[in-house]
Every structure is written in structure tokens, then in C-alpha cells.
Design an enzyme around this catalytic site. Structure first.
Site, PDB file in Angstrom:
ATOM      1  N   CYS A   1       0.861  -1.286   0.018  1.00 45.13           N
ATOM      2  CA  CYS A   1      -0.010   0.018   0.173  1.00 45.13           C
ATOM      3  C   CYS A   1       0.794   1.183  -0.029  1.00 45.13           C
ATOM      4  CB  CYS A   1      -0.988   0.119   1.261  1.00 45.13           C
ATOM      5  SG  CYS A   1      -0.162   0.346   2.741  1.00 45.13           S
TER       6      CYS A   1
ATOM      7  N   CYS B   1       3.624   1.574   2.575  1.00 41.12           N
ATOM      8  CA  CYS B   1       5.113   0.932   2.031  1.00 41.12           C
ATOM      9  C   CYS B   1       5.861   1.944   1.319  1.00 41.12           C
ATOM     10  CB  CYS B   1       4.806  -0.371   1.493  1.00 41.12           C
ATOM     11  SG  CYS B   1       3.671  -1.580   2.126  1.00 41.12           S
TER      12      CYS B   1
ATOM     13  N   ASP C   1       6.741  28.200 -30.182  1.00 42.02           N
ATOM     14  CA  ASP C   1       7.942  28.870 -30.958  1.00 42.02           C
ATOM     15  C   ASP C   1       7.475  28.542 -32.394  1.00 42.02           C
ATOM     16  OD1 ASP C   1      10.546  29.657 -31.858  1.00 42.02           O
ATOM     17  OD2 ASP C   1      10.981  27.357 -32.410  1.00 42.02           O
TER      18      ASP C   1
END
Length: 823
Positions: free
Chosen positions: A114, A117, A520
Site C-alpha cells: 500500500c 509501504c 515557437d
């Protein structure tokens, strides 16, 4: 090494690690005078280092002789195995050396259950002296660790992970696939045992429930209870083992995860039922324990399968490379070699229909190359002699000869995978918040459960334990922990498949909030393939003489404008220029035969001339013009043509319809800027600006509250890409521009940008839906459980369904909207 030693691992799997050997694997290492089969190149490399270093006794200690007096202790053996990963030859397969001299590894972690951890691993590893950064992805269980090798070794990091209950492995797609397969087999075995024994226990429980009111004889009742105990024991001690292991790890590390309350629930109910069985008093709940475990395992199994599905993006990329290649020998012959044995400078043959095994340059032949797996662009591209090709793409038409330029971790494919993994290093704000909340939530659950238990003990002691059990189970924050990472991983994988590679964790969140997008011009909104269509001499020189001078000045430049002159140098030998100097955003200067020349913007080119020119002096006002001049006079106008990309107008229209302000920001001040702007219907145009002025412009927009996306491709765009809140580099951009960008448009298809913004907005909505559902579920379920209205087995179903709703909702992001798919 004796025969028994050799057979122990060779017959059951990989001689080095013991995992199953994939079909078609041809990796061998000679150990003890015998060829031993390996499962992947990583194990092959480690085994080769062991053999070359005279360390073959490692395998003796590991196998049948481990019980001998000479054998090393378990801890020494573990350290010896981890220290093998300190060899640079082993690290070359999964470790990259960064520009600052530090090293970075991608690992696969076993034992994660989970979000808690993940928190524990990240904080434990980061606290080690010499570790610069550590991040763990909950979705695919991969970790990225950056460290200073002068202060700490990689083996120390492995040992540190092992000390808190996790097992790390070097990341390799084949190895990870085997670990995932083993994880699936273990989960299925536990699920099968829990399911079979639960059904048996439920049948016995029916007899107890129905016989209770019919005065079931005591001997039969005791027999059923003891039989249920026998059947429930494998469920608790085998099927539930991962919960108890994780709970013990939590207690050792003093960091709580949801496995602790789950283990308390299972263990408490089991022990209470044993007491009732032995004393022949009270109720037994073996059926609730088994059913609870079964439903928990179902939920985690389905979550695991979804995680495996979303975590295979990097594997799929690296597995594009073939296992073998056709290498030309020194005498002109051909031989088949392993693709991972290719070296820079090798010449190889790629036949039609074969996958290109490494990055290279075509030295003979021409063909169509299918790059769809990398770029998402389904049409093959024509490649000729001198063109670069990327490993993992497919040769479609004709045989071609390649000279290998990059292999292994230096290849473009490996770079893409590293960029893809980097996207998970920086967790978005909402992900960090969810991790923090779920961490505190476990403590809150234990406090609430204890309070509910005390209250019920005063009300009805017989129900206190089971109500507390339901509270512990139903409030599991698994859904809360999964809400964000599953959605982000699914969306990131979908965008990669369609040509947009996200390399920073905040991108999806930023795209969803964007208000401005700035482009650009050259190479971004336009194709960037400038062609020379007009040469107008101004002095007593011919057009060809002027072209020769221009080609000499532009020969080493990588700017898109220079490429129009590169074609001239490829056709015939040009004169040599020296003292070349690039004036960013202005032009080039250099010396030829002792005389200085300038090419670029008119004001720059004629800065030393008595006659100053500007763009109004150009032959017309529509094209893009460059001026060539000497120190004394203008020499020639060069007219260039760079058409807009085919999808640019459609892309701009879509972005504007989504409410974004589209701007063009370019260093070009020629009439071509207005021509492109009119063609694409862009009203906000800032032209003729330097890189510093570009950066100032976007910083001003951001200071005024704009959520900005910058899209560019050239070296002159690097400052503005680095300074923008969110930056996207084109697939044709320079490597430096890609490195400084938050995402890379690999396919260079501009229509992918509005698709990405729509998916990002869907992802934001999806995360909100997931978090909303997880919070709503707990707000509704907790009072019901505390009131004693939900049995433990019902709580297990509810918790599993809650998590599956979150995962299922996130998986909707693996598909684009129907309109985007049609495009």
C-alpha cells in the site's frame, strides 16, 4: 562444482537466481567448466562477473554445500550477493551515470502492499548517507534511486531495503515479467486455498446456524467446530500470511499500514474462535475469518492484475529490441549475434520485416521504417543513406546496412524509458496529499476502532469484538491510496502510446489547469524543413559564389535554417570557413580566406557596412529572408520557405475552442511570421525576440497568473522551456531541449496536444471522483459499522469493492475519447 550443484538450479530454472527460464531464452555463462543457462541478460552479466572474478564458490555456498562447516553465514551470503551489484559491468544494464557524476538505478521492489509501504521505503532509503534521491511508484512497484558512489555503494542500499522487509531487484523487463508471474502464481494459490476452504467452512457453518435452534447434539456441534478449526487454519496461516508479515514489518519499523488492523482482525477472530472451540462455550466465527480473508485476497488480486496491466509500458518499450542481429564480419561474411553484444561502430544488416536492434546510421540502401511503437505515428517514414534510425523500430521494405551508433543504456529507446520513469519521481500535489492522509488514516482507524470497542463493551460485550472487527476492516484506506497513482499511471501510459512522452510528474496536473499555450514558430508550428527557393545577388558576385559562402558559414550549425544550406554541402565540396561564431537569435559570422562574412538578420549582417538594411529591403514581404554580407557591403538575399505543419491550423482551433489563449513567440522577425500567424489564425504574436526576451515574456505571463505551456524545439528555446511552468519539446528537438522539457511530443503530431489537454482534464476529474468516492464510502460505512449493522465479512466485501471501483474508474483513462480516437 559437482553434478548435484549444477542440476539444482539448471533443471528448475535460471542457474543464478532460480527463476523460470522464458521460452526461447539463449543466455548462457560458463561456470565450473559447464555452460549454465540464465533467464535474462542481467543474470548472465552478474554470473559472468562472478566467474571472471574467481568467485564461483559463491554458488557452492548457496546450494548443497551450504550446510558444511566452511559455509558462510546467511547474512554474509546475503551481503556477498548484493555486493556483486557494485561491479560496474553488472550495473551497465540498469544503472545510468548522470552529468553530475552521481549514479541512478531503476529497481523492482517486492513486498509493497500500500501507499504506506512507499512512504516507508522512500524515507528509509533517503535517510542513508550518500543517497541523493529515492522515489517509489505504488502502481508498478519500481524504485528510482540516485546516489553518490563515493559515499555509499549500491549493495548498501539493497541491504537497507532488505532490513525493513523489502526485496529489491535490478530492473529488467524480462526479470520483472518473471517476478510479476511469480507474484500472480502465489496470489492465485492463496486465493484458491482461501476460496476452497471457505466454501467447506461455510457448509459446516450452515449446519451450526440451522441446528442451533433445533438443539443440535453437543458431540456433533463440537465435531463441526473442530472440523472448522482444521479447515480455517490453512486460510489463516497460509492465505493470510502476507498480512501478518507486513504487520510484523510495520511493528519493527514503527510505521503503521493497513495490514496491521487487518492482521489484528484476522488473528483476533481466529484466536477467539479457538478459545470458544476448546472451552465449548460462546460462538465461533471461522466462517467470517475465512470469508473475510477470501474477499480481501480477491480485492488485492484484482488490484494486482490492474497494476500489472498499467505497469508494463516500460517493459513493452524495452522488449521492442530483438534478441539477435546480423553482424558483418571482418572478411565480409555474416553471422548472427546476440543484440546486446553489439558495439558502437559495428556494421549490421537489417532485412525487411526485421526489427532494428540498435540505434544507427544507414550506410547502404533505403527503406521505409515503421516507428509507430515509439511515436504513435502509423505511417512508415522513408529513410535513406545518412539518415538515423532508432533501435526497436521495424524495417518495412528493403534490406539496409547500418553502422551502430548507440547501444544499451545510451540508446534512444533506453533514454525514452528513463524519461518515462522520471515522470513518477515528482509526485503531484494531490498525490502527496493522498499519501499523507492515508498515512495518518491508519492511526485514526486504530483509535476509532478502540473507542468503538470500549463503547460496545459497555453496551453488549458479546458484540463488542465483532463490531470492532468490522470497523477495522471497512475503514481500510486502500481506495484512498489507489485513487491518485492509478489514474496518473493510466493516463501517462495512454499519452505515451499516442506519441506524447511525459517526463515529469506534475505535467498532467499542469495541463489540466493551463490557460495559455505559447509556441515557437520554426520547427514547431512549421515543419522546420526550410528549403532555399530564391537567391538574389546584390554585389558583383554570382548566385553560386554567394551560395558557397553561405554554405561554408552554415555547415556546422544545427539551426533549422542552416539545414537548407546543408543540402548544398552534400551535393558538392564547399569552401572552408574558420573562426565561426554563433550569435543566438541573430546569425553567424566566420572567416573565409581572411575575409569576414555575416549571415542572418539584415541588421546583424550589415552591422559593419556603410549601407544598413532591414527586412523592408527584402525582395518581397511574404517569404523568410536571410542576408549575406561582408564587412563592407551586402552580398545577397536568400529566400527560404517553411510551410506550416499540416495539423497546425486544426490544433490551434481546438485549443482556442477549449478556452486557451494561443500565442506565437519567435526570434524570427521576417514577414513569414505574419504569414504563418494569419494562416493559423493566431492573434497574439511576439516576434524578433532573443532567448532572454522570450524568458522574460513567459515569466511576465506567469507572474500575472497565467498557467502556461511552452512548446519549442531548438537550442534557443532551452531557457524558456526550463522557465515555463510546463514545457513540451517536439520529437525533432535537440537532445538538450528534450532534457529540459517536462514532456516530449515524440510523434511531432500537433493534434496530440489538444488530446493531451482533454485527457489531463479527464484525469483531474477522475482523481476527484476517486477521492470523493473513497471519502464518501468511509463517511457512510464507518457509522454503519460502528452501529453494528455490518458484519466482518460484509466489511471485507465493501472494502474490496471500494478499491475496485477506484481502479476500474482509473482504467477508463487507458482509452482516449471517441472523438480523439477518430482523429
Amino acid at each position: 562444482m559437482n553434478a548435484s550443484e549444477g542440476s539444482l538450479h539448471q533443471e528448475s530454472g535460471c542457474f543464478h537466481c532460480g527463476l523460470d527460464i522464458p521460452a526461447g531464452s539463449e543466455f548462457y555463462t560458463v561456470i565450473g567448466g559447464q555452460p549454465r543457462q540464465m533467464c535474462c541478460p542481467g543474470c548472465q552479466a552478474v554470473a559472468q562477473v562472478i566467474a571472471d572474478g574467481g568467485l564461483e564458490n559463491y554458488y557452492k555456498h548457496r546450494t548443497s554445500e551450504a550446510a558444511s562447516p566452511e559455509s558462510i553465514s546467511a547474512s554474509e551470503q546475503l551481503r556477498a550477493e548484493f555486493e556483486l551489484y557494485d561491479h560496474h559491468s553488472v550495473q551497465s544494464h540498469f544503472v545510468a551515470e548522470l552529468a553530475d557524476g552521481s549514479r541512478q538505478a531503476t529497481l523492482v521492489i517486492e513486498g509493497i502492499t500500500c501507499a504506506a509501504c512507499v512512504w516507508l521505503l522512500e524515507h528509509h532509503i533517503s535517510s542513508l548517507e550518500g543517497v541523493i534521491a529515492a522515489s517509489v511508484n505504488l502502481t508498478n512497484h519500481r524504485a528510482r534511486v540516485q546516489w553518490d558512489e563515493q559515499k555509499i555503494h549500491l549493495s548498501d542500499i539493497f541491504i537497507a531495503m532488505h532490513s525493513i522487509g523489502y526485496q529489491g531487484h535490478p530492473y529488467h523487463p524480462d526479470k520483472e515479467e518473471q517476478l510479476l508471474e511469480q507474484e500472480t502464481k502465489r496470489a492465485m494459490r492463496r486465493l484458491g486455498i482461501a476460496g476452497v476452504f471457505t466454501m467447506q467452512i461455510m457448509m459446516l457453518a450452515v449446519a451450526l446456524y440451522t441446528g442451533a435452534g433445533a438443539s443440535l447434539e453437543t458431540d456433533y456441534e463440537n465435531f463441526i467446530r473442530w472440523a472448522s478449526l482444521v479447515l480455517a487454519t490453512p486460510v489463516v496461516f497460509y492465505a493470510s500470511r502476507p498480512f501478518f508479515q507486513a504487520a510484523l514489518r510495520d511493528l519493527r519499523t514503527r510505521h503503521l499500514t493497513m495490514d496491521l488492523p487487518v492482521s489484528i482482525a484476522i488473528g483476533g477472530a481466529y484466536i477467539a474462535s479457538i478459545w470458544a472451540t476448546v472451552t465449548a462455550s460462546g460462538e465461533v466465527y471461522y466462517d467470517s475469518v475465512s470469508m473475510f480473508t477470501f474477499f480481501l485476497l480477491i480485492g488485492r488480486f484484482l488490484e494486482m492484475k490492474a497494476r500489472h496491466r498499467t505497469g508494463k509500458a516500460g517493459n513493452a518499450l524495452l522488449n521492442l529490441l530483438p534478441a539477435s542481429a546480423i553482424l558483418y564480419t571482418d572478411d565480409g561474411g555474416e553471422k548472427i549475434v546476440a543484440a546486446n553484444e553489439l558495439q558502437q561502430g559495428n556494421r549490421i544488416l537489417v532485412k525487411p520485416g526485421h526489427t532494428i536492434p540498435a540505434d544507427g546510421v544507414i550506410v547502404k540502401g533505403s527503406s521505409s521504417i515503421d516507428e509507430s511503437a515509439l511515436t504513435g505515428e502509423y505511417l512508415p517514414l522513408t529513410k535513406r543513406e545518412g539518415d538515423k534510425v532508432v533501435g526497436g523500430t521495424i524495417n518495412v521494405e528493403n534490406p539496409i546496412d547500418l553502422e551502430v551508433t548507440q547501444v544499451g543504456a545510451s540508446s534512444q529507446l533506453s533514454s525514452i524509458v528513463r524519461l518515462l520513469e522520471r515522470a513518477h519521481e515528482e509526485k503531484p500535489r494531490v498525490a502527496r496529499l493522498a499519501d499523507t492522509v492515508s498515512g495518518y488514516f491508519v492511526t485514526a482507524v486504530l483509535i476509532v476502532a478502540a473507542t468503538v470497542g470500549l463503547v460496545w463493551w459497555q453496551i453488549n460485550p458479546d458484540h463488542a469484538f465483532w463490531v470492532t472487527l468490522s470497523v477495522l476492516v471497512i475503514t481500510c484506506p486502500c481506495a484512498l491510496s489507489l485513487a491518485t497513482p492509478t489514474a496518473l499511471t493510466a493516463a501517462t501510459g495512454t499519452l505515451r502510446q499516442h506519441g506524447l512522452l511525459i517526463t515529469r510528474g506534475h505535467v498532467l496536473e499542469s495541463l489540466a489547469r493551463a490557460t495559455h499555450i505559447v509556441f515557437d514558430k520554426t520547427g514547431t508550428l512549421t515543419e522546420g524543413n526550410l528549403s532555399l527557393h530564391n537567391t538574389t545577388p546584390l554585389a558583383k558576385m554570382t548566385a553560386q559564389e554567394c551560395l558557397d559562402i553561405a554554405a561554408a558559414l552554415e555547415v556546422h550549425s544545427e539551426h533549422p535554417i542552416a539545414k537548407a544550406f546543408h543540402r548544398l554541402s552534400q551535393k558538392h565540396q564547399v569552401i572552408a570557413a574558420d573562426q565561426l561564431k554563433n550569435h543566438v537569435g541573430q546569425g553567424l559570422e566566420g572567416s573565409i580566406a581572411g575575409k569576414r562574412y555575416f549571415i542572418g538578420k539584415p541588421a546583424f549582417a550589415t552591422q559593419l557596412c556603410s549601407q544598413q538594411l532591414d527586412f523592408t529591403d527584402a525582395p518581397d514581404t511574404e517569404g523568410q529572408w536571410l542576408l549575406l554580407a561582408s564587412e563592407t557591403e551586402p552580398l545577397a538575399w536568400f529566400g527560404l520557405n517553411d510551410p506550416a505543419r499540416k495539423q497546425a491550423a486544426n490544433m490551434v482551433q481546438q485549443l482556442q475552442s477549449m478556452g486557451l489563449e494561443v500565442q506565437m513567440l519567435t526570434g524570427d522577425s521576417s514577414a513569414a511570421v505574419k504569414h504563418i500567424a494569419r494562416q493559423l489564425k493566431i492573434d497574439a504574436v511576439i516576434s524578433g525576440v532573443s532567448p532572454e526576451q522570450k524568458l522574460q515574456h513567459i515569466q511576465q505571463l506567469q507572474d500575472n497568473g497565467a498557467q502556461l505551456i511552452m512548446v519549442g524545439d531548438g537550442i534557443n528555446d532551452i531557457p524558456v522551456l526550463a522557465g515555463a511552468q510546463t514545457s513540451i519539446a517536439m520529437g525533432s528537438a535537440t537532445d538538450l531541449a528534450k532534457t529540459n522539457a517536462d514532456a516530449v511530443l515524440i510523434s511531432s503530431e500537433l493534434v496530440r496536444l489538444p488530446q493531451a489537454l482533454r485527457l489531463a482534464r479527464r484525469t483531474r476529474a477522475n482523481i476527484r471522483q476517486n477521492l470523493g468516492w473513497a471519502i464518501l464510502y468511509n463517511l457512510i460505512a464507518l457509522p454503519l459499522a460502528a452501529a453494528g449493522m455490518i458484519a466482518p465479512w460484509m466489511a471485507a466485501i465493501g472494502m474490496s469493492v471500494s478499491s475496485l471501483v477506484v481502479v476500474g474508474n482509473a482504467l477508463r483513462l487507458t482509452k482516449l475519447d471517441r472523438a480523439d480516437r477518430l482523429e
